[in-house]
Design a protein around this motif. Structure first.
Motif, PDB file in Angstrom:
ATOM      1  N   MET A  11       0.685  -1.283  -0.097  1.00 18.42           N
ATOM      2  CA  MET A  11      -0.025  -0.126   0.049  1.00 18.42           C
ATOM      3  C   MET A  11       1.069   1.338  -0.165  1.00 18.42           C
ATOM      4  O   MET A  11       1.636   1.350   0.799  1.00 18.42           O
ATOM      5  CB  MET A  11      -1.109   0.010   1.240  1.00 18.42           C
ATOM      6  CG  MET A  11      -1.894  -1.363   1.310  1.00 18.42           C
ATOM      7  SD  MET A  11      -2.752  -1.249   2.760  1.00 18.42           S
ATOM      8  CE  MET A  11      -4.106  -0.275   2.572  1.00 18.42           C
ATOM      9  N   THR A  31      -2.860   0.367  -3.815  1.00 15.94           N
ATOM     10  CA  THR A  31      -2.804  -0.805  -3.117  1.00 15.94           C
ATOM     11  C   THR A  31      -2.374  -1.973  -4.450  1.00 15.94           C
ATOM     12  O   THR A  31      -3.344  -2.103  -5.295  1.00 15.94           O
ATOM     13  CB  THR A  31      -4.181  -1.396  -2.312  1.00 15.94           C
ATOM     14  OG1 THR A  31      -4.410  -0.503  -1.248  1.00 15.94           O
ATOM     15  CG2 THR A  31      -3.668  -2.844  -1.819  1.00 15.94           C
ATOM     16  N   THR A  67       5.975  -0.022   1.259  1.00 16.31           N
ATOM     17  CA  THR A  67       4.647  -0.240   1.885  1.00 16.31           C
ATOM     18  C   THR A  67       4.593   0.702   2.929  1.00 16.31           C
ATOM     19  O   THR A  67       5.405   1.141   3.841  1.00 16.31           O
ATOM     20  CB  THR A  67       4.387  -1.453   2.622  1.00 16.31           C
ATOM     21  OG1 THR A  67       2.812  -2.014   2.366  1.00 16.31           O
ATOM     22  CG2 THR A  67       5.139  -2.140   3.600  1.00 16.31           C
ATOM     23  N   TYR A  68       3.354   1.301   2.871  1.00 12.58           N
ATOM     24  CA  TYR A  68       2.860   2.395   3.784  1.00 12.58           C
ATOM     25  C   TYR A  68       3.611   3.678   3.654  1.00 12.58           C
ATOM     26  O   TYR A  68       3.930   4.370   4.850  1.00 12.58           O
ATOM     27  CB  TYR A  68       2.785   1.865   5.304  1.00 12.58           C
ATOM     28  CG  TYR A  68       1.777   0.729   5.377  1.00 12.58           C
ATOM     29  CD1 TYR A  68       0.386   0.992   5.216  1.00 12.58           C
ATOM     30  CD2 TYR A  68       2.235  -0.622   5.690  1.00 12.58           C
ATOM     31  CE1 TYR A  68      -0.578  -0.025   5.303  1.00 12.58           C
ATOM     32  CE2 TYR A  68       1.563  -1.641   5.961  1.00 12.58           C
ATOM     33  CZ  TYR A  68      -0.252  -1.364   5.652  1.00 12.58           C
ATOM     34  OH  TYR A  68      -0.849  -2.408   5.878  1.00 12.58           O
TER      35      TYR A  68
END
Length: 133
Positions: A11, A31, A67-68
């Motif tokens: 994501m 995502t 991610t993130y």
């Protein structure tokens, strides 16, 4: 050609530069389901392509710093449009490095190639296919 595929996801947030991207020029999230396919012409002495457990771990590790995060703030991507296609190439190269330095185990020695596919949605994806020598 034999193949083994493992899957993970990331994501991220990012934006694009250029009128071609329309509203995606603004900061937005994505995502991605990430598939990594490892290929070889012949099975090894143990009749496998690559250790699936190690492949799963190394894919996760290759994605960990993405991610993130907002890719616009990631030093590796300064000034780069982080399109789905481009990110597929980045992940494939990271996995190839892991195959080359032993992190994918001894079974990775005979790999002929790695293909990484990032699925943006159930109807759109992009891939990068890397031939290993």
């Amino acid at each position: 050609m034999f193949a083994v595929t493992v899957r993970d996801h990331i994501m991220i947030a990012h934006s694009f530069r250029g009128a071609v991207f329309g509203p995606a020029q603004a900061l937005h999230g994505a995502t991605f389901v990430v598939d990594a396919t490892f290929r070889r012409a012949e099975l090894d002495a143990d009749n496998i392509v690559v250790d699936i457990g190690l492949a799963t771990e190394q894919l996760h590790d290759a994605l960990a710093d993405l991610t993130y995060t907002n890719l616009d703030d990631h030093p590796e991507f300064a000034g780069v449009n982080t399109t789905t296609e481009y990110l597929a190439q980045v992940v494939a190269r990271r996995l190839a490095e892991r195959a080359g330095d032993g992190r994918l185990g001894p079974h990775a020695d005979g790999l002929a190639g790695i293909t990484v596919t990032l699925h943006e949605s159930h109807v759109a994806s992009a891939s990068y296919e890397l031939t290993l020598t």
